[in-house]
Design an enzyme around this catalytic site. Structure first.
Site, PDB file in Angstrom:
ATOM      1  N   GLU A  66     -12.011  -2.611  -1.136  1.00  0.00           N
ATOM      2  CA  GLU A  66     -11.455  -3.760  -0.422  1.00  0.00           C
ATOM      3  C   GLU A  66     -12.440  -4.176   0.660  1.00  0.00           C
ATOM      4  O   GLU A  66     -12.741  -3.393   1.561  1.00  0.00           O
ATOM      5  CB  GLU A  66     -10.115  -3.386   0.221  1.00  0.00           C
ATOM      6  CG  GLU A  66      -9.523  -4.499   1.070  1.00  0.00           C
ATOM      7  CD  GLU A  66      -8.442  -4.003   2.016  1.00  0.00           C
ATOM      8  OE1 GLU A  66      -7.478  -4.750   2.240  1.00  0.00           O
ATOM      9  OE2 GLU A  66      -8.560  -2.879   2.550  1.00  0.00           O
ATOM     10  N   ASP A  75      -9.569   1.629   0.621  1.00  0.00           N
ATOM     11  CA  ASP A  75      -9.052   0.761   1.665  1.00  0.00           C
ATOM     12  C   ASP A  75     -10.120   0.499   2.724  1.00  0.00           C
ATOM     13  O   ASP A  75     -10.864   1.404   3.112  1.00  0.00           O
ATOM     14  CB  ASP A  75      -7.834   1.445   2.308  1.00  0.00           C
ATOM     15  CG  ASP A  75      -7.146   0.590   3.346  1.00  0.00           C
ATOM     16  OD1 ASP A  75      -6.576  -0.445   2.954  1.00  0.00           O
ATOM     17  OD2 ASP A  75      -7.178   0.956   4.538  1.00  0.00           O
TER      18      ASP A  75
END
Length: 543
Positions: free
Chosen positions: A271, A202
């Site tokens: 990401e 993330d």
């Protein structure tokens, strides 16, 4: 070092949002046993892996992206034993398991932060980003939070500000401290030892900050983090040179890769939300084979579903990232569902949903599908009182947040809450979703669900689609045409992405083109000419 098979290259990954997949405990919140029960559906689609959004211990201020224990399961989702059972069933079904690692920040309830904020000289005093105020008491610099407002929160105990790129209850870890790096790598090792096949990292470019705390310059074209509300969030008004994407991140990603390389067949997908610099960042993070295996950006997560945009995005990636790998997605848990972004009226929903599935399955790269995408679910329109997303609540009514794409999965059209739960779900299940449930679409051979299955089977049947070269062809406006070529086959694909009838003439240098049975389409070629209705597609094998 352990041998790598690169199973991730060209893989299709199915994202599961645990809170919304299946509730087996009867509390209205999805859980790990529910996921285990429904994995047969996922495997039936023909995907290669699942990606689980966070299920770790958390106060749930940001729906699990605020972790208070990296090495345990939040009780609302189950136990470590439930996780192990889910892993075993996934592997029995031939599915790899990727889990989130949310390590740029923790919850303010994490023991590390609780200790860090007690004083300026405790053992973890430097584990988070602390800074003195300016002489007038204001924040150390002009950095902004993705979720609105300053990226600094005052702490009365330490009499300092701490940095938070997201919620004030999500303090940023200080990756300049080697002990912090060791600690998050130890947490990753915990799950690798438990058998996970990889990590989705993330906000992977948010780990490091500028130690000099220099102000960000203004930048009117930066865009948002990827939560598709740049016009209501001042975050997009800065060029984020100093609060993220710092050069020190490269060395840490090499440490992460070195850890995974000591295990068999593990992979990472990062990401990257970096505005106009995203491709440059992805190139840096995937080059050389010693950092991330692949990344995804927000290029296809916006409102543009046109031939020109797809070609520009894909060509742009492959020009910028020469030896890295991409994972394409049209939807995820942070953006409006793509069917709602792309269509102009309900009448287009089925044709656009099917073409999007075929298109993403034929692009060069890996693929990530988001739960409910295979049903063609549109964005849910929720009332303010139903919202749970802090981002949506903060920017209401200009932006409704992310809850509309996070509503529960629908399994049984005839059961309450679409078969997701026997209790009132944490988010409501719209009626228009319930009638699109899995059981209803199973009964219809022409459904979007069956189209996804047939399309992914087509992808697996043609090796060129897994890792073959990709070359775009000149085509009329609104038409996307390209060739995928592997060792044993050369395939032509043509998509009419416009709302008008279109024609494409097959270039003579492709040789003889033999039409392929592309699932969902019966377009034929006549003397090298292909006539396509709106949102139709064509495939052929070229000699």
């Amino acid at each position: 070092m352990a041998k790598k098979t690169e199973w991730w290259r060209g893989a299709v990954v199915y994202q599961i949002y645990p809170r919304s997949f299946q509730d087996d405990s009867g509390d209205g919140i999805g859980d790990l046993p529910g996921i285990t029960r429904r994995l047969g559906h996922v495997a039936s689609l023909g995907v290669d892996a699942i990606w689980l959004s966070p299920f770790f211990t958390s106060p749930q201020a940001d729906m699990g992206y605020d972790v208070s224990d990296y090495c345990d399961v939040d009780p609302q989702f189950g136990t470590l034993a439930d996780f192990d059972a889910m892993m075993a069933e996934a592997h029995r079904l031939g599915l790899k398991v990727i889990i989130d690692q949310v390590i740029s920040h923790t919850s303010d309830q994490h023991p590390w932060f609780k200790e860090s904020r007690t004083s300026r000289n405790n053992p973890k005093a430097d584990w988070f980003v602390w800074a003195d105020p300016k002489p007038d008491g204001t924040a150390p610099n002009n950095w902004l939070s993705v979720f609105g407002g300053p990226a600094w929160e005052w702490d009365g105990t330490r009499k300092q500000y701490y940095m938070h790129n997201f919620l004030a209850s999500q303090p940023d870890l200080n990756f300049h401290n080697p002990e912090v790096q060791d600690a998050v790598l130890d947490a990753a090792r915990f799950w690798l030892e438990r058998g996970v096949d990889g990590f989705r990292l993330d906000t992977v470019n948010y780990y490091f900050h500028d130690e000099k705390l220099r102000d960000n310059p203004p930048h009117s074209d930066e865009g948002s983090f990827g939560l598709d509300a740049p016009d209501v969030n001042p975050y997009g008004m800065q060029n984020h040179l100093y609060d993220k994407t710092r050069p020190e991140n490269i060395a840490f990603l090499q440490r992460m890769r070195n850890l995974l390389d000591h295990y068999d067949d593990r992979a990472t997908v990062g990401e990257v939300g970096d505005g106009a610099r995203s491709l440059e960042t992805v190139a840096a993070y995937t080059a050389g084979g010693d950092k991330l295996n692949m990344c995804y950006t927000f290029d296809l997560l916006g409102p543009d579903f046109t031939a020109e945009h797809i070609r520009r995005s894909v060509e742009g990636f492959h020009e910028a990232v020469t030896d890295g790998w991409v994972c394409w997605a049209f939807s995820n848990h942070d953006v409006q569902r793509h069917v709602s972004r792309f269509i102009d009226g309900e009448a287009e929903r089925e044709s656009v949903a099917k073409q999007a599935a075929t298109l993403i399955a034929t692009l060069k790269g890996s693929v990530c599908l988001y739960q409910g995408e295979e049903l063609g679910l549109p964005e849910a329109d929720l009332a303010f009182e139903d919202l749970r997303d802090p981002y949506g609540i903060r920017f209401w009514p200009s932006f409704k947040g992310r809850d509309g794409c996070r509503t529960p999965m629908v399994w049984d059209a005839g059961r309450a809450h679409g078969g997701f739960s026997t209790a009132r779900p944490w988010l409501p299940v719209p009626y228009e979703h319930a009638v699109m449930a899995v059981d209803a679409q199973e009964a219809d051979p022409h459904s979007i669900l069956h189209h996804y299955r047939s399309t992914l089977a087509f992808r697996k049947a043609h090796p060129a689609l897994r890792d073959g070269a990709m070359t775009f062809l000149d085509a009329p406006d609104g038409v996307l045409a390209f060739v995928r070529e592997g060792d044993t086959e050369r395939l032509l694909f043509v998509f009419n992405m416009s709302r008008e009838v279109a024609a494409f003439v097959i270039p003579s240098n492709l040789g003889r083109a033999v039409p392929l049975a592309l699932p969902g389409y019966a377009v034929q070629e006549s003397n090298g000419r292909i006539d396509l209705e709106p949102f139709e597609a064509f495939a052929a094998k070229c000699s």
